[in-house]
Design an enzyme around this catalytic site. Structure first.
Site, mmCIF file in Angstrom:
data_model
loop_
_atom_site.group_PDB
_atom_site.id
_atom_site.type_symbol
_atom_site.label_atom_id
_atom_site.label_comp_id
_atom_site.label_asym_id
_atom_site.label_seq_id
_atom_site.Cartn_x
_atom_site.Cartn_y
_atom_site.Cartn_z
ATOM 1 N N HIS A 378 7.195 28.680 3.471
ATOM 2 C CA HIS A 378 6.685 28.185 2.027
ATOM 3 C C HIS A 378 5.650 28.950 1.335
ATOM 4 O O HIS A 378 5.249 28.526 0.217
ATOM 5 C CB HIS A 378 6.658 26.869 1.854
ATOM 6 N N LYS A 569 1.310 20.976 -12.433
ATOM 7 C CA LYS A 569 1.451 21.268 -10.734
ATOM 8 C C LYS A 569 0.076 20.897 -10.076
ATOM 9 O O LYS A 569 -1.136 20.587 -10.959
ATOM 10 C CB LYS A 569 1.528 22.981 -10.566
ATOM 11 N N ARG A 570 0.114 21.034 -8.729
ATOM 12 C CA ARG A 570 -1.159 20.798 -7.978
ATOM 13 C C ARG A 570 -2.213 21.712 -8.501
ATOM 14 O O ARG A 570 -2.111 22.704 -8.953
ATOM 15 C CB ARG A 570 -0.782 21.224 -6.616
ATOM 16 N N LYS A 575 -3.008 29.024 -8.572
ATOM 17 C CA LYS A 575 -2.202 28.546 -9.876
ATOM 18 C C LYS A 575 -3.149 28.793 -11.105
ATOM 19 O O LYS A 575 -2.512 28.904 -12.231
ATOM 20 C CB LYS A 575 -1.816 27.124 -9.581
ATOM 21 N N THR A 677 9.076 25.406 -8.496
ATOM 22 C CA THR A 677 10.223 24.885 -8.823
ATOM 23 C C THR A 677 10.012 24.248 -10.345
ATOM 24 O O THR A 677 10.948 24.130 -10.893
ATOM 25 C CB THR A 677 10.849 23.788 -7.740
ATOM 26 N N LYS A 681 12.570 23.523 -13.660
ATOM 27 C CA LYS A 681 12.940 22.276 -14.211
ATOM 28 C C LYS A 681 12.670 22.690 -16.061
ATOM 29 O O LYS A 681 13.315 22.109 -17.044
ATOM 30 C CB LYS A 681 12.066 21.525 -13.996
#
Length: 843
Positions: A378, A569-570, A575, A677, A681
């Site tokens: 992952h 998101k986290r 990110k 993911t 969405k």
């Protein structure tokens, strides 16, 4: 929060929510009243909203039970190959509405609850999220369970029943504060304890080599109590099981000879054993080598493997010999999927059971183990890779350490034979890392112990093959696969966006719900003015509803006509929420500079949790809230720009914000986000994506056409080239005036007037040790955001791009992902045929 519907609207039968027959409605009312009376022991005079929620939950659960029993009976009779999905996280969210959707009960319940003078949506809001996950990895496991049930696979999710899930996030003075998530406080109506299947798990002790074989003795025992949760497929009468283990101390715990005197102390010490399932480790993409975490990993593996072997042995068509020690057929009846390396101990544990307990010959046991296990990687971030100290294993799992040493020796002998004299390759490929602290590389253990290894998006799988596991790929290229992640369209379209699901079903029928590729048919409607208008109308309604929710819950007022620009998101440096912050500041400076100019109004929403020990992530949250504080209170700005931090982002909040988003931010440095993911969405829910060529964004751009996303910034090759050249943040700072202004403002305390030095760590990181090269993509990002503004000013063109994105999102269904796992890794075929319902005779 109830939608502002008229009675007429409310009673209108919505196609995709199941037709409510009069009989069904009466039956639901009757059952509801019966549960209120007999299960909750209340009448309508004293019942609270929570009582009503529980009464409804039990009513809906009743509809699952017959199907659940029948599904398990069906598997026992047919004896299919069983799929075991092992994960330390299952981020399930709420269960009530999902169960109603998958059983086609939503309208019957809506009408019954309405007739009882209650509001279904209000009751749904009472349910706690099952927050047994951190982010993507845990939510993926939940989507996979939904798809495996919908595809009729005999699948089981196995994990830990954490007493406390991911913490609740409170924002106090702009800082994140964590609060324990006591999600079981009022009880969980969806789980069923199964004490009759309680199993022992061993820790510590020592190993004895005897003529009769190897014995692991003098161990401490913790009991694993299973709790089963039903997992319904979509309208196919299949109900699979998620089995979560809870730790229990045995009754003789600590009452042995040495503790005879202090009975009270001994009983209090039971907590030590039961702490194993107390709390979810709140780290996303980060390895924290704590002994309790290793205990959790072995606990779930040891309990699950005993359960798998019990089920294999007792299966109707299992081996015929009286004691059934024939494990030849084990890999034909069992597939074990390892969700990251967290359940990697399955490999040595299966070896231990086969060799030490079942007396299978070593080489045969190794063949069985490899054919049974498969590993999903992952992440490529080095800090996320699990590397456990050998010393910890020696103490906690001495037999497993011996087995790992033996497996590693076997593996290295093979490598040495193929690459004689290449000692550096042996060092790189060893499961044991030498050094001041010897460590076990769990990813290497997974690769050698599995018959299939997969990444979770094409670009990630390529990186896995060409860099992370390059040596292993050269050794066994046939082992490596790609399985691009997906999301379940039941929760992420039908449940969270019924308005959109409805206008789609009106045009192309309901087939897309179980075959998302049918959304391609919407390409015929890309120039249909009525459909364009309908899509825009649904989005506007979702925005109004979310704006009302924000006002009600958080007392923040936003402009529902503005662009909803969302990054949820986290919180993690890779990110790049900081890049988003720099854009917000740049926009603010442009407005201040030219207040009379017309700007496209935006509401920038950023949400997500930071790991409690991750200082930089917590500083990023403080920066977002501080920027919001200044911008949202500047009269020159008005409602041209707002910056909102969405507190306590979780599954149930995602279901509200995603359908309301116009712009989805997926802006990680190329080569760092394995898949993502959330990106999928947003795409299926009618937001446009601004993003880098990273993770699944690459395949989204391929499906919809790159011109229908806002793609910017460095590609993986550019990042590698910049690494070779040497990234120098100062060059960008010197040459880009708007960037310099933004950084100087953060640095000088413009956004933190009461503590001017507040963000020096953030600025210092960005200027001198930014692994994720925020400044290198700043210019391209700002320019790309300008293109976003341009398109948003043309609502018709924007909506046409939205329709094209929705139409091209079909690939990203977890049904497609699971079908690929089933055929290419597990060797099973999904089944379209429904099990007969409980009210009909079986076949």
């Amino acid at each position: 929060m109830a939608a502002p519907l008229t009675d007429g609207d409310r009673r209108k039968q919505i196609s995709v929510r199941g037709i409510a027959g009069l009989g069904d409605v009466a039956e639901v009312r009757k059952s509801f009243n019966r549960h209120l009376h007999f299960t909750l022991v209340k009448d309508r005079n004293v019942a609270t909203p929570r009582d009503y929620y529980f009464a409804l939950a039990h009513t809906v659960r009743d509809h699952l039970v017959g199907r659940w029993i029948r599904t398990q009976q069906h598997y026992y009779e047919r004896d299919p190959k069983r799929i075991y999905y092992l994960s330390l996280e299952f981020y399930m969210g709420r269960t009530l509405q999902n169960t109603m959707v998958n059983l086609g009960l939503q309208n019957a319940c809506d009408e019954a609850i309405y007739q009882l003078g209650l509001d279904l949506e209000e009751l749904e809001e009472i349910e706690e999220d099952a927050g047994l996950g951190n982010g993507g990895l845990g939510r993926l496991a939940a989507c996979f369970l939904d798809s495996m049930a919908t595809l009729g696979l005999a699948a089981y999710g196995y994990g830990i029943r954490y007493e406390f899930g991911i913490f609740n996030q409170k924002i106090v003075d702009g800082w994140q504060v964590e609060e324990a998530d006591d999600w079981l406080r009022y009880g969980n109506p969806w789980e069923k304890a199964r004490p009759e299947y309680m199993l022992p798990v061993h820790f510590y002790g020592r190993v004895e080599h005897t003529p009769e074989g190897v014995k692991w003795i003098d161990t401490q025992i913790v009991l694993a109590m299973p709790y089963d949760t039903p997992v319904p497929g979509y309208k196919n009468n299949t109900v699979n099981t998620m089995r979560l283990w809870s730790a229990k101390a045995p009754n003789d715990f600590n009452l042995q000879e040495f503790n005879m005197g202090d009975y009270i102390e001994a009983v209090l010490d039971r907590n030590l054993a039961e702490n194993i399932s107390r709390v979810l480790y709140p780290n996303d993409n980060f390895f924290e080598g704590k002994e309790l975490r290793l205990k959790q990993e072995y606990f779930v593996v040891a309990a699950t493997l005993q359960d798998i072997i019990r089920r294999f042995k007792s299966s109707k068509f299992g081996c015929r010999d009286p004691v059934r020690t024939c494990f030849e057929t084990f890999p034909d009846k069992v597939a074990i999927q390892l969700n990251d390396t967290h359940p990697a101990l399955s490999i040595p544990e299966l070896m231990r059971i086969l060799v030490d307990v079942e007396k299978v010959e070593w080489d045969k046991a190794w063949e069985i183990t490899k054919r049974t296990c498969a590993y999903t990687n992952h992440t490529v971030l080095p800090e996320a890779l699990e590397r456990w100290p050998v010393s910890m294993f020696e103490k906690l799992l001495p037999r497993h350490l011996e087995i790992i040493y033996a497996l590693n020796q076997m593996h290295l002998d093979r490598v040495a034979a193929l690459y004689p004299g290449d000692v550096d390759r042996l060092r790189r490929m060893s499961v044991i890392e030498e050094g001041d602290c010897k460590r076990i590389n769990m990813a290497h253990l997974c690769v050698i112990g599995s018959h299939a290894v997969n990444g979770v998006a094409r670009i990630h799988s390529d990186i896995v093959k060409n860099s992370v596991f390059k040596d292993f790929y050269e050794l066994e290229p046939e082992k490596f696969q790609n399985k691009t992640n997906g999301i379940t369209p039941r929760r992420w379209l039908l449940l969270c966006n019924p308005g959109l699901a409805d206008i789609i079903a009106e045009r192309i029928g309901e087939g897309f719900i179980t075959d998302l590729s049918q959304l391609k048919k919407l390409l015929d409607f890309i120039d249909n003015e009525t459909f364009i208008r309908d899509v825009a109308k649904v989005k506007q309604e979702n925005k109004l509803k979310f704006a009302a929710y924000l006002e009600e819950q958080y007392k923040v007022k936003i402009n529902p006509m503005s662009m909803f620009d969302v990054q949820v998101k986290r919180i993690h440096e890779y990110k790049r929420q900081l890049l988003n912050c720099l854009h917000a500041i740049t926009l603010y400076n442009r407005i201040r500079c030219n207040p009379s100019k017309s700007f496209v109004p935006r509401t920038i929403m950023i949400g997500g949790k930071a790991a409690p020990g991750y200082h930089m992530a917590k500083m990023i949250i403080k920066l977002v809230t501080s920027i919001g504080e200044v911008i949202n209170n500047d009269p020159y700005v008005g409602d041209k720009l707002k910056v909102i931090f969405l507190e306590n982002y979780r599954v149930s909040l995602a279901e509200k914000v995603i359908p309301a988003a116009d712009l989805s931010q997926q802006i990680s440095t190329a080569g760092t986000e394995a898949s993502g993911t959330g990106n999928m969405k947003f795409m299926v829910n009618g937001a446009l994506t601004i993003g880098t060529m990273d993770g699944a964004n690459v395949e989204m751009a391929e499906e919809a056409g790159e011109e229908n996303l806002f793609i910017f910034g460095m590609r993986v090759e550019d990042v590698e080239a910049l690494d070779r050249k040497g990234y120098n943040a100062r060059e960008y700072y010197e040459s880009l005036p708007e960037l310099r202004q933004a950084i100087d403002q953060i640095s000088s305390g413009f956004f933190s007037p009461r503590d001017p030095g507040c963000f020096r760590d953030v600025v210092n990181m960005l200027m001198y040790h930014d692994r994720f090269k925020v400044f290198a993509d700043y210019e391209a990002y700002i320019k790309c955001q300008g293109q976003v503004d341009q398109l948003f000013m043309d609502p018709r063109e924007w909506t046409r791009k939205v329709i094209r994105n929705i139409a091209c999102s079909g690939k990203f269904s977890s049904d497609r992902t699971i079908t690929e796992y089933a055929r290419e890794i597990w060797g099973v075929e999904p089944s379209a045929t429904a099990i007969p319902p409980p009210n009909l005779p079986r076949n």
